[in-house]
Design a protein around this motif. Sequence first.
Motif, PDB file in Angstrom:
ATOM      1  N   SER A  86      -0.910  -7.549  -8.853  1.00  0.00           N
ATOM      2  CA  SER A  86      -0.232  -8.261  -9.943  1.00  0.00           C
ATOM      3  C   SER A  86       0.856  -7.412 -10.598  1.00  0.00           C
ATOM      4  O   SER A  86       1.761  -7.940 -11.234  1.00  0.00           O
ATOM      5  CB  SER A  86      -1.253  -8.731 -10.979  1.00  0.00           C
ATOM      6  N   LYS A  87       0.818  -6.077 -10.400  1.00  0.00           N
ATOM      7  CA  LYS A  87       1.872  -5.276 -11.070  1.00  0.00           C
ATOM      8  C   LYS A  87       3.186  -5.318 -10.305  1.00  0.00           C
ATOM      9  O   LYS A  87       3.211  -5.446  -9.080  1.00  0.00           O
ATOM     10  CB  LYS A  87       1.401  -3.841 -11.309  1.00  0.00           C
ATOM     11  N   ARG A  88       4.278  -5.168 -11.061  1.00  0.00           N
ATOM     12  CA  ARG A  88       5.622  -5.271 -10.492  1.00  0.00           C
ATOM     13  C   ARG A  88       6.041  -3.973  -9.817  1.00  0.00           C
ATOM     14  O   ARG A  88       5.709  -2.886 -10.308  1.00  0.00           O
ATOM     15  CB  ARG A  88       6.632  -5.566 -11.603  1.00  0.00           C
ATOM     16  N   ALA A  89       6.810  -4.108  -8.751  1.00  0.00           N
ATOM     17  CA  ALA A  89       7.346  -2.925  -8.055  1.00  0.00           C
ATOM     18  C   ALA A  89       8.662  -2.521  -8.718  1.00  0.00           C
ATOM     19  O   ALA A  89       9.347  -3.371  -9.295  1.00  0.00           O
ATOM     20  CB  ALA A  89       7.591  -3.271  -6.599  1.00  0.00           C
TER      21      ALA A  89
ATOM     22  N   GLN B 150      12.839  -9.599  -7.707  1.00  0.00           N
ATOM     23  CA  GLN B 150      11.870  -8.515  -7.950  1.00  0.00           C
ATOM     24  C   GLN B 150      10.539  -8.806  -7.251  1.00  0.00           C
ATOM     25  O   GLN B 150      10.048  -9.941  -7.256  1.00  0.00           O
ATOM     26  CB  GLN B 150      11.635  -8.343  -9.439  1.00  0.00           C
TER      27      GLN B 150
ATOM     28  N   GLU C 242      -2.044 -14.095  -0.924  1.00  0.00           N
ATOM     29  CA  GLU C 242      -2.439 -12.871  -1.613  1.00  0.00           C
ATOM     30  C   GLU C 242      -2.786 -11.727  -0.663  1.00  0.00           C
ATOM     31  O   GLU C 242      -2.701 -10.579  -0.997  1.00  0.00           O
ATOM     32  CB  GLU C 242      -3.670 -13.159  -2.484  1.00  0.00           C
TER      33      GLU C 242
ATOM     34  N   ASP D  63       1.722   0.577  -3.268  1.00  0.00           N
ATOM     35  CA  ASP D  63       0.962   1.259  -4.309  1.00  0.00           C
ATOM     36  C   ASP D  63       0.059   2.302  -3.650  1.00  0.00           C
ATOM     37  O   ASP D  63       0.117   3.480  -3.979  1.00  0.00           O
ATOM     38  CB  ASP D  63       0.143   0.218  -5.080  1.00  0.00           C
TER      39      ASP D  63
ATOM     40  N   VAL E 193      -1.358  -8.332  -2.040  1.00  0.00           N
ATOM     41  CA  VAL E 193      -0.339  -8.389  -3.094  1.00  0.00           C
ATOM     42  C   VAL E 193      -1.019  -8.153  -4.440  1.00  0.00           C
ATOM     43  O   VAL E 193      -2.022  -8.801  -4.759  1.00  0.00           O
ATOM     44  CB  VAL E 193       0.375  -9.760  -3.086  1.00  0.00           C
TER      45      VAL E 193
ATOM     46  N   MET F 245       2.839 -16.078  -6.529  1.00  0.00           N
ATOM     47  CA  MET F 245       2.720 -15.625  -5.142  1.00  0.00           C
ATOM     48  C   MET F 245       1.751 -16.540  -4.392  1.00  0.00           C
ATOM     49  O   MET F 245       0.623 -16.738  -4.839  1.00  0.00           O
ATOM     50  CB  MET F 245       2.169 -14.188  -5.108  1.00  0.00           C
TER      51      MET F 245
ATOM     52  N   PRO G 249       6.372  -7.736  -6.297  1.00  0.00           N
ATOM     53  CA  PRO G 249       5.180  -7.039  -6.810  1.00  0.00           C
ATOM     54  C   PRO G 249       4.837  -5.846  -5.914  1.00  0.00           C
ATOM     55  O   PRO G 249       5.382  -5.710  -4.820  1.00  0.00           O
ATOM     56  CB  PRO G 249       4.093  -8.112  -6.707  1.00  0.00           C
ATOM     57  N   MET G 250       3.933  -5.013  -6.406  1.00  0.00           N
ATOM     58  CA  MET G 250       3.432  -3.909  -5.581  1.00  0.00           C
ATOM     59  C   MET G 250       2.427  -4.484  -4.573  1.00  0.00           C
ATOM     60  O   MET G 250       1.845  -5.556  -4.803  1.00  0.00           O
ATOM     61  CB  MET G 250       2.682  -2.879  -6.434  1.00  0.00           C
TER      62      MET G 250
ATOM     63  N   VAL H 160       7.447  -0.597  -2.420  1.00  0.00           N
ATOM     64  CA  VAL H 160       6.535  -1.589  -3.002  1.00  0.00           C
ATOM     65  C   VAL H 160       5.076  -1.194  -2.774  1.00  0.00           C
ATOM     66  O   VAL H 160       4.168  -1.880  -3.240  1.00  0.00           O
ATOM     67  CB  VAL H 160       6.758  -3.006  -2.406  1.00  0.00           C
TER      68      VAL H 160
END
Length: 321
Positions: A50-53, A98, A4, A61, A48, A1, A100-101, A59
């Motif tokens: 680091s965990k995936r959505a 895909q 950030e 969190d 942004v 990414m 990220p969250m 998206v």
Amino acid sequence: MGVEQIRARAHAKVNLHLGVGQARADGYHELVTIFQSLSLHDELELKVLSKRAPKHGSVIDTLTLSGQAKGVPDDEDNLVWQAVDKLVAAYRAEGIGQLPMVELHLRKGIPVAGGMAGGSADAAAALRVTQAWLSEHADPLPESVLESIAAELGSDVPFTLHGGTMLGTGRGENLIPVMSRGHYHWVLAVSAAGLSTPEVFHKLDQLRESGRELPAHTDTTVLSRSLLNGDVAAVAANLVNDLQAPAISLRPGLRQILAAGEEAGALRGIVSGSGPTCAFLCRDAAHAAEVAGELIDSGLVIAAHPAQGPAEGAHVVPETF
Ligand code: ATP
């Protein structure tokens, strides 16, 4: 990414002219309005993670709030949340991979439920930060996609996306720019409790049904000419708000606030949109500071913010929090 953290500014608006026609079959009222965006703003930051959505879900969190945020939801009821989800869905429909969250933080500076389109401006800022983020990872969706999502989110969202000075018709979402010269200096006098926009429209219908002479003002010719000439006194003389009578009927104390601002020397005071914020047009910045001081001293308002217009629409700003 790549990026950030992205931050955008969401600007408040004042209606220089707000002509309200009959309720339509869809429940909305036909409007003829001239909007001006103001320097008063909220700020929205997207970070942004680091965990995936999940592939299909939101998206977002978390959404956190600061500033004067009483009564503002921190979940999917917030227009910011809905705006991000809708633009992400449009990118997913175009095949973006895909994601990220993200974490959102909204700092409120615009009075909540104050008739200044705070929530709408936040939604517009959410479209701007999401666009700035996702256009780094896919072909950017055109501005027209943001505009149609804006119109779905609310009647004032399209204007707050653009800013400046614009004529709005329909629900206020059909926009054309209005030529305007110079800068306008306002004081925004904030009341302790907000007013519900649908309630104010409903009150107008009731007052009209009960025989009160409250015509719909649809002619903006004189105001438009005054704006073109940059003639602040003429602009002041031609400010119109068809929602002022119902707002005062629901909140009689607004009459005193308007009188106090005009006694303090403002060229003109008007209820902003559906209220209860009152907007006072002043000669210049020093005059606005003076009027703001006197309004605070009157004890009738909880805050009085000097602000200038026209300002920009929702836009990404380089700095971070
Ligand atoms: P308008 O001038 O467009 O009629 P307003 O300025 O009077 O709107 P808002 O501050 O936009 O009113 O808020 C109206 C209600 O919307 C709030 O009471 C709150 O429940 C809800 N809301 C949803 N999202 C937001 C947001 N981001 N900021 C403020 N309120 C929001």
